[in-house]
Design a protein around this motif. Sequence first.
Motif, PDB file in Angstrom:
ATOM      1  N   LYS A  73       0.845  -1.191   0.000  1.00 16.50           N
ATOM      2  CA  LYS A  73       0.000   0.000   0.000  1.00 16.50           C
ATOM      3  C   LYS A  73       0.881   1.242   0.000  1.00 16.50           C
ATOM      4  O   LYS A  73       1.870   1.314   0.729  1.00 16.50           O
ATOM      5  CB  LYS A  73      -0.914   0.009   1.224  1.00 16.50           C
ATOM      6  CG  LYS A  73      -1.953  -1.107   1.209  1.00 16.50           C
ATOM      7  CD  LYS A  73      -2.919  -0.986   2.382  1.00 16.50           C
ATOM      8  CE  LYS A  73      -3.997  -2.073   2.333  1.00 16.50           C
ATOM      9  NZ  LYS A  73      -4.978  -1.930   3.433  1.00 16.50           N
ATOM     10  N   ASP A  74       0.513   2.212  -0.823  1.00 14.78           N
ATOM     11  CA  ASP A  74       1.290   3.433  -0.956  1.00 14.78           C
ATOM     12  C   ASP A  74       0.332   4.552  -1.347  1.00 14.78           C
ATOM     13  O   ASP A  74      -0.894   4.348  -1.377  1.00 14.78           O
ATOM     14  CB  ASP A  74       2.397   3.253  -2.000  1.00 14.78           C
ATOM     15  CG  ASP A  74       3.627   4.098  -1.697  1.00 14.78           C
ATOM     16  OD1 ASP A  74       3.466   5.195  -1.150  1.00 14.78           O
ATOM     17  OD2 ASP A  74       4.742   3.659  -2.030  1.00 14.78           O
ATOM     18  N   ALA A  92      -4.337   2.828 -12.997  1.00  7.54           N
ATOM     19  CA  ALA A  92      -3.006   2.254 -13.217  1.00  7.54           C
ATOM     20  C   ALA A  92      -2.958   1.625 -14.600  1.00  7.54           C
ATOM     21  O   ALA A  92      -3.989   1.246 -15.161  1.00  7.54           O
ATOM     22  CB  ALA A  92      -2.694   1.209 -12.148  1.00  7.54           C
ATOM     23  N   ALA A  93      -1.747   1.518 -15.154  1.00  7.86           N
ATOM     24  CA  ALA A  93      -1.584   0.946 -16.491  1.00  7.86           C
ATOM     25  C   ALA A  93      -0.223   0.275 -16.599  1.00  7.86           C
ATOM     26  O   ALA A  93       0.730   0.642 -15.904  1.00  7.86           O
ATOM     27  CB  ALA A  93      -1.732   2.027 -17.558  1.00  7.86           C
ATOM     28  N   ASP A  94      -0.135  -0.708 -17.486  1.00  4.80           N
ATOM     29  CA  ASP A  94       1.141  -1.371 -17.772  1.00  4.80           C
ATOM     30  C   ASP A  94       2.036  -0.449 -18.589  1.00  4.80           C
ATOM     31  O   ASP A  94       1.568   0.383 -19.369  1.00  4.80           O
ATOM     32  CB  ASP A  94       0.912  -2.661 -18.571  1.00  4.80           C
ATOM     33  CG  ASP A  94       0.356  -3.774 -17.714  1.00  4.80           C
ATOM     34  OD1 ASP A  94       0.255  -3.591 -16.491  1.00  4.80           O
ATOM     35  OD2 ASP A  94       0.012  -4.838 -18.281  1.00  4.80           O
ATOM     36  N   GLY A 122      -7.440   4.136  -4.353  1.00  6.23           N
ATOM     37  CA  GLY A 122      -8.521   4.159  -3.378  1.00  6.23           C
ATOM     38  C   GLY A 122      -9.775   4.823  -3.916  1.00  6.23           C
ATOM     39  O   GLY A 122     -10.863   4.628  -3.382  1.00  6.23           O
ATOM     40  N   ARG A 123      -9.633   5.601  -4.969  1.00  3.94           N
ATOM     41  CA  ARG A 123     -10.787   6.222  -5.628  1.00  3.94           C
ATOM     42  C   ARG A 123     -10.497   6.334  -7.117  1.00  3.94           C
ATOM     43  O   ARG A 123      -9.343   6.460  -7.524  1.00  3.94           O
ATOM     44  CB  ARG A 123     -11.068   7.585  -5.019  1.00  3.94           C
ATOM     45  CG  ARG A 123      -9.863   8.480  -4.917  1.00  3.94           C
ATOM     46  CD  ARG A 123     -10.186   9.770  -4.191  1.00  3.94           C
ATOM     47  NE  ARG A 123      -9.263  10.024  -3.087  1.00  3.94           N
ATOM     48  CZ  ARG A 123      -9.189  11.173  -2.460  1.00  3.94           C
ATOM     49  NH1 ARG A 123      -9.996  12.163  -2.783  1.00  3.94           N
ATOM     50  NH2 ARG A 123      -8.342  11.337  -1.460  1.00  3.94           N
ATOM     51  N   ASP A 124     -11.555   6.288  -7.930  1.00 11.16           N
ATOM     52  CA  ASP A 124     -11.404   6.333  -9.379  1.00 11.16           C
ATOM     53  C   ASP A 124     -11.172   7.739  -9.896  1.00 11.16           C
ATOM     54  O   ASP A 124     -10.692   7.929 -11.023  1.00 11.16           O
ATOM     55  CB  ASP A 124     -12.648   5.749 -10.063  1.00 11.16           C
ATOM     56  CG  ASP A 124     -12.809   4.265  -9.785  1.00 11.16           C
ATOM     57  OD1 ASP A 124     -11.763   3.610  -9.550  1.00 11.16           O
ATOM     58  OD2 ASP A 124     -13.945   3.762  -9.802  1.00 11.16           O
ATOM     59  N   SER A 125     -11.537   8.744  -9.087  1.00 13.38           N
ATOM     60  CA  SER A 125     -11.324  10.128  -9.487  1.00 13.38           C
ATOM     61  C   SER A 125     -11.111  10.981  -8.246  1.00 13.38           C
ATOM     62  O   SER A 125     -11.440  10.568  -7.130  1.00 13.38           O
ATOM     63  CB  SER A 125     -12.521  10.652 -10.294  1.00 13.38           C
ATOM     64  OG  SER A 125     -13.689  10.666  -9.502  1.00 13.38           O
ATOM     65  N   VAL A 126     -10.549  12.154  -8.451  1.00 16.73           N
ATOM     66  CA  VAL A 126     -10.284  13.057  -7.347  1.00 16.73           C
ATOM     67  C   VAL A 126     -10.570  14.486  -7.796  1.00 16.73           C
ATOM     68  O   VAL A 126     -10.248  14.870  -8.925  1.00 16.73           O
ATOM     69  CB  VAL A 126      -8.814  12.920  -6.869  1.00 16.73           C
ATOM     70  CG1 VAL A 126      -7.839  13.235  -7.989  1.00 16.73           C
ATOM     71  CG2 VAL A 126      -8.555  13.798  -5.672  1.00 16.73           C
ATOM     72  N   VAL A 127     -11.223  15.258  -6.939  1.00 16.41           N
ATOM     73  CA  VAL A 127     -11.495  16.672  -7.205  1.00 16.41           C
ATOM     74  C   VAL A 127     -10.610  17.494  -6.276  1.00 16.41           C
ATOM     75  O   VAL A 127     -10.628  17.310  -5.047  1.00 16.41           O
ATOM     76  CB  VAL A 127     -12.974  17.015  -6.983  1.00 16.41           C
ATOM     77  CG1 VAL A 127     -13.212  18.515  -7.207  1.00 16.41           C
ATOM     78  CG2 VAL A 127     -13.861  16.186  -7.909  1.00 16.41           C
ATOM     79  N   THR A 132      -4.527  23.643  -3.838  1.00 12.88           N
ATOM     80  CA  THR A 132      -4.474  22.614  -2.793  1.00 12.88           C
ATOM     81  C   THR A 132      -3.997  21.291  -3.377  1.00 12.88           C
ATOM     82  O   THR A 132      -3.835  21.147  -4.596  1.00 12.88           O
ATOM     83  CB  THR A 132      -5.847  22.405  -2.140  1.00 12.88           C
ATOM     84  OG1 THR A 132      -6.755  21.869  -3.133  1.00 12.88           O
ATOM     85  CG2 THR A 132      -6.404  23.716  -1.615  1.00 12.88           C
ATOM     86  N   SER A 133      -3.768  20.326  -2.498  1.00  8.13           N
ATOM     87  CA  SER A 133      -3.336  18.999  -2.941  1.00  8.13           C
ATOM     88  C   SER A 133      -4.149  17.934  -2.232  1.00  8.13           C
ATOM     89  O   SER A 133      -4.792  18.197  -1.207  1.00  8.13           O
ATOM     90  CB  SER A 133      -1.844  18.805  -2.661  1.00  8.13           C
ATOM     91  OG  SER A 133      -1.572  18.872  -1.277  1.00  8.13           O
ATOM     92  N   ALA A 134      -4.115  16.735  -2.785  1.00  8.27           N
ATOM     93  CA  ALA A 134      -4.832  15.601  -2.208  1.00  8.27           C
ATOM     94  C   ALA A 134      -3.955  14.362  -2.293  1.00  8.27           C
ATOM     95  O   ALA A 134      -3.231  14.160  -3.281  1.00  8.27           O
ATOM     96  CB  ALA A 134      -6.147  15.375  -2.932  1.00  8.27           C
ATOM     97  N   GLU A 135      -4.015  13.549  -1.262  1.00  3.49           N
ATOM     98  CA  GLU A 135      -3.269  12.286  -1.252  1.00  3.49           C
ATOM     99  C   GLU A 135      -4.187  11.170  -1.719  1.00  3.49           C
ATOM    100  O   GLU A 135      -5.262  10.960  -1.166  1.00  3.49           O
ATOM    101  CB  GLU A 135      -2.729  11.992   0.134  1.00  3.49           C
ATOM    102  CG  GLU A 135      -1.825  10.760   0.178  1.00  3.49           C
ATOM    103  CD  GLU A 135      -1.099  10.613   1.508  1.00  3.49           C
ATOM    104  OE1 GLU A 135      -0.206  11.450   1.787  1.00  3.49           O
ATOM    105  OE2 GLU A 135      -1.439   9.689   2.266  1.00  3.49           O
ATOM    106  N   VAL A 136      -3.741  10.468  -2.763  1.00  6.75           N
ATOM    107  CA  VAL A 136      -4.544   9.389  -3.336  1.00  6.75           C
ATOM    108  C   VAL A 136      -3.868   8.059  -3.005  1.00  6.75           C
ATOM    109  O   VAL A 136      -2.808   7.732  -3.553  1.00  6.75           O
ATOM    110  CB  VAL A 136      -4.675   9.539  -4.867  1.00  6.75           C
ATOM    111  CG1 VAL A 136      -5.520   8.403  -5.446  1.00  6.75           C
ATOM    112  CG2 VAL A 136      -5.271  10.895  -5.218  1.00  6.75           C
ATOM    113  N   PRO A 137      -4.435   7.266  -2.097  1.00  7.93           N
ATOM    114  CA  PRO A 137      -3.830   5.966  -1.766  1.00  7.93           C
ATOM    115  C   PRO A 137      -4.107   4.942  -2.866  1.00  7.93           C
ATOM    116  O   PRO A 137      -5.074   5.054  -3.620  1.00  7.93           O
ATOM    117  CB  PRO A 137      -4.545   5.574  -0.475  1.00  7.93           C
ATOM    118  CG  PRO A 137      -5.871   6.254  -0.558  1.00  7.93           C
ATOM    119  CD  PRO A 137      -5.647   7.541  -1.304  1.00  7.93           C
ATOM    120  N   PHE A 138      -3.218   3.981  -2.976  1.00 10.96           N
ATOM    121  CA  PHE A 138      -3.438   2.875  -3.905  1.00 10.96           C
ATOM    122  C   PHE A 138      -2.841   1.607  -3.316  1.00 10.96           C
ATOM    123  O   PHE A 138      -1.955   1.656  -2.448  1.00 10.96           O
ATOM    124  CB  PHE A 138      -2.857   3.166  -5.291  1.00 10.96           C
ATOM    125  CG  PHE A 138      -1.363   3.328  -5.323  1.00 10.96           C
ATOM    126  CD1 PHE A 138      -0.524   2.230  -5.475  1.00 10.96           C
ATOM    127  CD2 PHE A 138      -0.781   4.588  -5.190  1.00 10.96           C
ATOM    128  CE1 PHE A 138       0.857   2.378  -5.506  1.00 10.96           C
ATOM    129  CE2 PHE A 138       0.596   4.744  -5.220  1.00 10.96           C
ATOM    130  CZ  PHE A 138       1.407   3.639  -5.378  1.00 10.96           C
TER     131      PHE A 138
END
Length: 360
Positions: A73-74, A92-94, A122-127, A132-138
């Motif tokens: 997890k990151d 994500a993509a190859d 963790g989410r398919d999209s982010v607003v 500002t910034s947002a942390e998107v976990p995966f």
Amino acid sequence: MHTPVTRRRTGVTALVRTVALPLLMAFAIAGLCAGPAQAADGDVTWTVRTAANGYGDDRSSYSYTVNPGGQVKDAMVVANRSKSPLELTVYAADGFTTDTGQLDLLTKDKKSTGIGAWARAGRDSVVIKPGTSAEVPFTVRVPGNATPGDYVGGVLTSLKQADEAEGISVDRRLGIRVKLRVSGELKPKLAVEDLHVDYTGSANPFAKGDATVTYTIHNTGNALLSARQTVSVSGPFGWLRTEAGDIAAPPELLPGESWKTKVPVHGVAPGVSVAATATLTPLLTDASGSTTSLKPVEATAHGWAVPWTLLLLIVVLLAAVVGAFILTRRTRARRKVREDARVQNAVEQALRDKERSGRN
């Protein structure tokens, strides 16, 4: 269309703006930065970087070693540098190597079988609000039956916009590279395939010519590999060997990928038959960045290096010699005929003179 990418050591932020091209993939991978492009409806800019956590505080990309059936997890931090809210798709993509030797990522509509299939945000999209910034976990979940070896892909943010005036769709992508090594037996291996040699002689019959050696480098193992290359061309029995000199290293190839190579070799003696030898020393890079040289692999192919200009000169000289010999024989024959005729005339004249003196 693929946007070329270039390497960068640190600074996992990159910015991108649009241009109105059909399905433009303006993207950057952390450590690989795409150039800016201008949007038709104004500037839209955002950046991505790796999150600071137990894996490190200032990483240029993601790199993991995971057992089959394991997971990691990151997170990725996305910042909106624009003056309006920004909604981005996350997926994500190859990865794959382009014809220019750069790393690219499959588009969202293409099927991934490695990183792109195993990594999920963790989410398919982010607003993100302006400034500002947002942390998107995966999470990357490796299947229990995953084949050991190296996999490369990326976690991407994407913005699609329609240009009504042009009637086209624009896709801007910005992401960070993910390199994953699935634990198990590592079998790094390169092969030299389809080796050919062609020779081009000089108009000067006594000068050397040039050879062109072509071959395909095929990563037949399960590790990400580059290589050092050497190429030489020699005549019969290994005589008159000529080295190609320094050859640029191929890009790092993913398992299963191939790279076509063309190497000029100058100053090759026209030995009628030539042998071209290509030698690859595979280079394996570990997680720390250290590079190990593996056992070299070699292939040889034969071709013709006929000195046509010299042969033509020899034929002309032989023709001249034969012509001179024939001309000399004909000249001698004509002289003999004239001499025989002169002797015959002299004999006949002597007989006539003797006959007249006998009558008197």
